[in-house]
Scaffold this motif. Structure first.
Motif, PDB file in Angstrom:
ATOM      1  N   PHE A   1       0.839  -1.195   0.000  1.00  0.00           N
ATOM      2  CA  PHE A   1       0.000   0.000   0.000  1.00  0.00           C
ATOM      3  C   PHE A   1       0.873   1.244   0.000  1.00  0.00           C
ATOM      4  CE2 PHE A   1      -3.904   2.229   0.669  1.00  0.00           C
ATOM      5  CZ  PHE A   1      -3.587   3.331   1.446  1.00  0.00           C
ATOM      6  N   CYS A   2       0.463   2.243  -0.772  1.00  0.00           N
ATOM      7  CA  CYS A   2       1.181   3.519  -0.833  1.00  0.00           C
ATOM      8  C   CYS A   2       0.163   4.639  -0.888  1.00  0.00           C
ATOM      9  CB  CYS A   2       2.080   3.559  -2.078  1.00  0.00           C
ATOM     10  SG  CYS A   2       2.835   5.168  -2.416  1.00  0.00           S
ATOM     11  N   GLN A   3       0.373   5.693  -0.111  1.00  0.00           N
ATOM     12  CA  GLN A   3      -0.477   6.868  -0.209  1.00  0.00           C
ATOM     13  C   GLN A   3       0.392   8.120  -0.178  1.00  0.00           C
ATOM     14  OE1 GLN A   3      -3.265   7.349   2.967  1.00  0.00           O
ATOM     15  NE2 GLN A   3      -1.816   6.801   4.574  1.00  0.00           N
ATOM     16  N   ILE A   4      -0.074   9.137  -0.885  1.00  0.00           N
ATOM     17  CA  ILE A   4       0.703  10.354  -1.023  1.00  0.00           C
ATOM     18  C   ILE A   4      -0.262  11.515  -1.249  1.00  0.00           C
ATOM     19  CG2 ILE A   4       0.995   9.970  -3.503  1.00  0.00           C
ATOM     20  CD1 ILE A   4       3.785  11.203  -3.269  1.00  0.00           C
ATOM     21  N   ALA A   5       0.062  12.676  -0.689  1.00  0.00           N
ATOM     22  CA  ALA A   5      -0.810  13.851  -0.830  1.00  0.00           C
ATOM     23  C   ALA A   5       0.038  15.101  -1.022  1.00  0.00           C
ATOM     24  CB  ALA A   5      -1.696  14.007   0.398  1.00  0.00           C
ATOM     25  N   THR A   6      -0.494  16.056  -1.759  1.00  0.00           N
ATOM     26  CA  THR A   6       0.193  17.328  -1.950  1.00  0.00           C
ATOM     27  C   THR A   6      -0.832  18.445  -2.050  1.00  0.00           C
ATOM     28  OG1 THR A   6       1.855  18.509  -3.271  1.00  0.00           O
ATOM     29  CG2 THR A   6       0.239  17.217  -4.485  1.00  0.00           C
ATOM     30  N   GLY A   7      -0.434  19.643  -1.667  1.00  0.00           N
ATOM     31  CA  GLY A   7      -1.292  20.803  -1.834  1.00  0.00           C
ATOM     32  C   GLY A   7      -1.310  21.257  -3.277  1.00  0.00           C
ATOM     33  N   TYR A   8      -2.324  22.032  -3.621  1.00  0.00           N
ATOM     34  CA  TYR A   8      -2.385  22.567  -4.982  1.00  0.00           C
ATOM     35  C   TYR A   8      -2.783  24.042  -4.969  1.00  0.00           C
ATOM     36  CZ  TYR A   8      -7.372  21.370  -4.381  1.00  0.00           C
ATOM     37  OH  TYR A   8      -8.651  21.259  -3.908  1.00  0.00           O
ATOM     38  N   ASP A   9      -2.537  24.714  -3.887  1.00  0.00           N
ATOM     39  CA  ASP A   9      -2.884  26.120  -3.723  1.00  0.00           C
ATOM     40  C   ASP A   9      -4.404  26.284  -3.742  1.00  0.00           C
ATOM     41  OD1 ASP A   9      -0.152  27.271  -3.630  1.00  0.00           O
ATOM     42  OD2 ASP A   9      -0.059  26.416  -5.626  1.00  0.00           O
TER      43      ASP A   9
ATOM     44  N   GLY B   1      -0.970  29.165 -11.984  1.00  0.00           N
ATOM     45  CA  GLY B   1       0.382  29.106 -12.502  1.00  0.00           C
ATOM     46  C   GLY B   1       1.383  28.599 -11.488  1.00  0.00           C
ATOM     47  N   THR B   2       0.950  27.691 -10.605  1.00  0.00           N
ATOM     48  CA  THR B   2       1.848  27.175  -9.567  1.00  0.00           C
ATOM     49  C   THR B   2       2.086  25.676  -9.752  1.00  0.00           C
ATOM     50  OG1 THR B   2       0.009  26.746  -8.057  1.00  0.00           O
ATOM     51  CG2 THR B   2       1.076  28.895  -7.912  1.00  0.00           C
ATOM     52  N   LEU B   3       3.182  25.197  -9.205  1.00  0.00           N
ATOM     53  CA  LEU B   3       3.548  23.783  -9.228  1.00  0.00           C
ATOM     54  C   LEU B   3       3.991  23.384  -7.832  1.00  0.00           C
ATOM     55  CD1 LEU B   3       4.350  21.092 -10.617  1.00  0.00           C
ATOM     56  CD2 LEU B   3       6.539  22.162 -11.213  1.00  0.00           C
ATOM     57  N   ARG B   4       3.307  22.380  -7.268  1.00  0.00           N
ATOM     58  CA  ARG B   4       3.673  21.857  -5.950  1.00  0.00           C
ATOM     59  C   ARG B   4       3.845  20.354  -6.051  1.00  0.00           C
ATOM     60  NH1 ARG B   4       0.053  24.462  -1.268  1.00  0.00           N
ATOM     61  NH2 ARG B   4       1.649  23.405  -0.045  1.00  0.00           N
ATOM     62  N   GLN B   5       4.591  19.803  -5.096  1.00  0.00           N
ATOM     63  CA  GLN B   5       5.003  18.415  -5.241  1.00  0.00           C
ATOM     64  C   GLN B   5       5.268  17.778  -3.885  1.00  0.00           C
ATOM     65  OE1 GLN B   5       8.905  17.410  -7.351  1.00  0.00           O
ATOM     66  NE2 GLN B   5       7.424  17.375  -9.036  1.00  0.00           N
ATOM     67  N   GLN B   6       4.994  16.475  -3.802  1.00  0.00           N
ATOM     68  CA  GLN B   6       5.286  15.723  -2.589  1.00  0.00           C
ATOM     69  C   GLN B   6       5.870  14.367  -2.975  1.00  0.00           C
ATOM     70  OE1 GLN B   6       4.956  16.885   0.658  1.00  0.00           O
ATOM     71  NE2 GLN B   6       6.165  15.063   1.069  1.00  0.00           N
ATOM     72  N   HIS B   7       6.849  13.918  -2.210  1.00  0.00           N
ATOM     73  CA  HIS B   7       7.515  12.643  -2.481  1.00  0.00           C
ATOM     74  C   HIS B   7       7.148  11.619  -1.408  1.00  0.00           C
ATOM     75  CE1 HIS B   7      10.112  14.691  -5.426  1.00  0.00           C
ATOM     76  NE2 HIS B   7      10.201  15.656  -4.521  1.00  0.00           N
ATOM     77  N   ALA B   8       7.220  10.358  -1.795  1.00  0.00           N
ATOM     78  CA  ALA B   8       7.033   9.245  -0.857  1.00  0.00           C
ATOM     79  C   ALA B   8       8.043   8.160  -1.205  1.00  0.00           C
ATOM     80  CB  ALA B   8       5.613   8.688  -0.943  1.00  0.00           C
ATOM     81  N   ASP B   9       8.475   7.415  -0.199  1.00  0.00           N
ATOM     82  CA  ASP B   9       9.493   6.377  -0.433  1.00  0.00           C
ATOM     83  C   ASP B   9       8.890   4.983  -0.398  1.00  0.00           C
ATOM     84  OD1 ASP B   9       8.876   6.206   2.203  1.00  0.00           O
ATOM     85  OD2 ASP B   9      10.916   6.505   2.952  1.00  0.00           O
ATOM     86  N   ALA B  10       7.651   4.863  -0.862  1.00  0.00           N
ATOM     87  CA  ALA B  10       6.973   3.561  -0.841  1.00  0.00           C
ATOM     88  C   ALA B  10       6.309   3.280  -2.189  1.00  0.00           C
ATOM     89  CB  ALA B  10       5.933   3.520   0.269  1.00  0.00           C
ATOM     90  N   ALA B  11       7.051   3.506  -3.284  1.00  0.00           N
ATOM     91  CA  ALA B  11       6.487   3.280  -4.615  1.00  0.00           C
ATOM     92  C   ALA B  11       6.226   1.799  -4.831  1.00  0.00           C
ATOM     93  CB  ALA B  11       7.445   3.799  -5.676  1.00  0.00           C
ATOM     94  N   LEU B  12       5.164   1.497  -5.565  1.00  0.00           N
ATOM     95  CA  LEU B  12       4.795   0.117  -5.858  1.00  0.00           C
ATOM     96  C   LEU B  12       5.139  -0.217  -7.306  1.00  0.00           C
ATOM     97  CD1 LEU B  12       1.277  -0.051  -4.181  1.00  0.00           C
ATOM     98  CD2 LEU B  12       3.514  -0.486  -3.172  1.00  0.00           C
ATOM     99  N   ALA B  13       5.668  -1.424  -7.513  1.00  0.00           N
ATOM    100  CA  ALA B  13       5.943  -1.892  -8.865  1.00  0.00           C
ATOM    101  C   ALA B  13       4.654  -2.453  -9.460  1.00  0.00           C
ATOM    102  CB  ALA B  13       7.030  -2.967  -8.830  1.00  0.00           C
ATOM    103  N   LEU B  14       4.210  -1.872 -10.579  1.00  0.00           N
ATOM    104  CA  LEU B  14       3.008  -2.335 -11.254  1.00  0.00           C
ATOM    105  C   LEU B  14       3.365  -2.902 -12.614  1.00  0.00           C
ATOM    106  CD1 LEU B  14       0.505   0.589 -10.569  1.00  0.00           C
ATOM    107  CD2 LEU B  14       0.668  -1.581  -9.361  1.00  0.00           C
ATOM    108  N   SER B  15       2.702  -3.977 -12.994  1.00  0.00           N
ATOM    109  CA  SER B  15       2.892  -4.535 -14.329  1.00  0.00           C
ATOM    110  C   SER B  15       2.152  -3.676 -15.345  1.00  0.00           C
ATOM    111  CB  SER B  15       2.363  -5.970 -14.382  1.00  0.00           C
ATOM    112  OG  SER B  15       0.952  -5.981 -14.203  1.00  0.00           O
TER     113      SER B  15
END
Length: 327
Positions: free
Chosen positions: A47-55, A86-100
Motif C-alpha cells: 500500500f502507498c499513499q501520497i498527498a500534496t497541496g495545490y494552492d 500558474g503554480t507547481l507543488r510536489q510531494q515525495h514518498a518512499d513507498a512506490a509500488l511496482a506495477l505490471s
C-alpha cells in the motif's frame, strides 16, 4: 499517470475524483479539505499513499495532477500544477509500488467512479515530466542572426533575434511528447492576423502579445500577454486536429523575452523562480540545467500577463461587435 480536473465542475470538498480497480491493484484519487490532492495505491498486500497541496482553488481553470513512481529506488512523486494560478507543488514518498503493464492499463481503463470534473486521464510507461518545458510546434520559424531556423533545429548556445532586434542566448530547446488533450491540446494561430509568415501551432497556455487601442483601454497597457487557448474563436484561433499525442518544443532563453516567429509576437518559455527549488526542477524537462546549476531565475515577465477576467471582458466586447481576435 496524469489527471486533469476542471475547477468549475467541483463541488464542496472532499470529492472522490477517480477510483479504479483490477484483480490485483486499486487506485483512488481524491481532493480533500485544505486544498490537497490525495492518492492511495494498493497492489496485493502492498500500500502507498501520497498527498500534496495545490494552492487555493479557482472558480475557473484546471488542475493537472501527475503521479510518477520508480520501483527501483522505491520512490513516488505526486505533482499538482494549478493551471489557473500558474503554480507547481510536489510531494515525495518512499513507498512506490511496482506495477505490471496490464495493471497500469487496467487502472487507467477500468474505473468504478469518475467525477464529472475529471476532463481526461492517461498513463505512460515512462516518467512523464511536469511543469514548464513546452511551448510551440517544432516547425515554428525562429528568427536568428543566420536567418530563420526551425525551432527543432536550434541548439543550446545558439542566439535568436528578439522582437526588438536584440540577441538572446538559447539555454535549452528540448522536446516533450504529451497527450493532445485538455491543456495540452494544440492551438492554431492563423496568419494573418497572427503574423504573416504562415500559421503557428502552440500549446494553449503559451502566451501571445495583443495590442491596439482596445487593449490599452481595457488593460491600461499598450500590450499584454494572453494565453492562446483563451483566444479560440473558430476563425483566427482554432483547435489543431492531431493524433492522441503531440510533440511540443520548448525555447528557454537567458531571460523571458518577446520573440516574433512569422511576425507573430509571443513569449519565450517562462519559468519564473523554478531555479530556487532544485528538487522540483529535477522533475521538469529542464532537469539537465537544474543539475548543472545553470537554470536562470526569471524575476518578471517581459510584458504584463492579462488576468482571466480581463480576457473574458475583452472576448465579450469583441463578441458584441462581431470582431475576431488579432495580434
Amino acid at each position: 499517470m496524469v489527471w486533469e480536473i476542471d475547477f468549475s465542475a467541483l463541488g464542496p470538498l472532499p470529492q472522490l475524483i477517480y477510483q479504479a480497480r483490477t484483480a490485483t491493484a486499486s487506485l483512488t484519487l481524491s481532493l480533500i479539505r485544505g486544498d490537497r490532492a490525495h492518492v492511495a495505491l494498493r497492489a496485493g498486500d502492498r500500500f502507498c499513499q501520497i498527498a500534496t497541496g495545490y494552492d487555493r482553488p479557482a472558480a475557473r481553470g484546471s488542475l493537472r495532477l501527475t503521479l510518477r513512481w520508480d520501483s527501483l529506488p522505491g520512490e513516488a512523486t505526486l505533482s499538482a500544477e494549478n493551471l489557473a494560478q500558474g503554480t507547481l507543488r510536489q510531494q515525495h514518498a518512499d513507498a512506490a509500488l511496482a506495477l505490471s503493464a496490464p495493471e497500469l492499463l487496467g487502472l487507467t481503463g477500468r474505473w468504478q467512479n469518475r467525477h464529472r470534473a475529471l476532463l481526461w486521464h492517461a498513463a505512460a510507461d515512462h516518467l512523464h515530466p511536469v511543469g514548464p518545458g513546452i511551448c510551440m510546434a517544432g516547425d515554428t520559424p525562429i528568427p536568428t542572426p543566420r536567418g530563420v531556423v526551425r525551432l527543432s533545429d536550434l541548439h543550446p548556445g545558439d542566439r535568436v533575434v528578439t522582437r526588438d532586434g536584440a540577441l538572446a542566448a538559447v539555454l535549452w530547446c528540448g522536446a516533450v511528447e504529451v497527450p493532445a488533450l485538455g491543456s495540452y491540446a494544440p492551438v492554431r494561430l492563423k496568419a494573418p492576423p497572427f503574423g504573416s509568415g504562415g500559421d503557428l501551432v502552440v500549446q494553449p497556455g503559451h502566451r501571445v502579445v495583443l495590442s491596439g487601442a482596445e487593449i490599452e483601454y481595457l488593460f491600461g497597457e499598450p500590450e499584454v500577454l494572453v494565453e492562446a487557448g483563451s483566444l479560440i474563436d473558430g476563425e483566427t484561433v482554432v483547435p489543431e486536429p492531431t493524433g492522441p499525442l503531440y510533440r511540443y518544443h520548448g525555447l528557454l532563453l537567458d531571460d523571458h523575452h518577446i520573440i516574433a516567429p512569422g511576425g507573430c509576437a509571443m513569449e519565450s518559455l517562462c519559468i519564473g523562480a523554478l531555479a530556487r527549488d532544485p528538487g522540483l526542477a529535477l522533475s521538469t524537462p529542464l532537469a539537465g540545467l537544474a543539475r548543472a546549476g545553470t537554470l536562470p531565475v526569471q524575476r518578471r515577465t517581459a510584458l504584463r500577463d492579462a488576468q482571466r477576467y480581463e480576457v473574458d471582458a475583452l472576448a465579450a466586447s469583441r463578441r458584441r461587435r462581431g470582431a475576431l481576435f488579432a495580434a
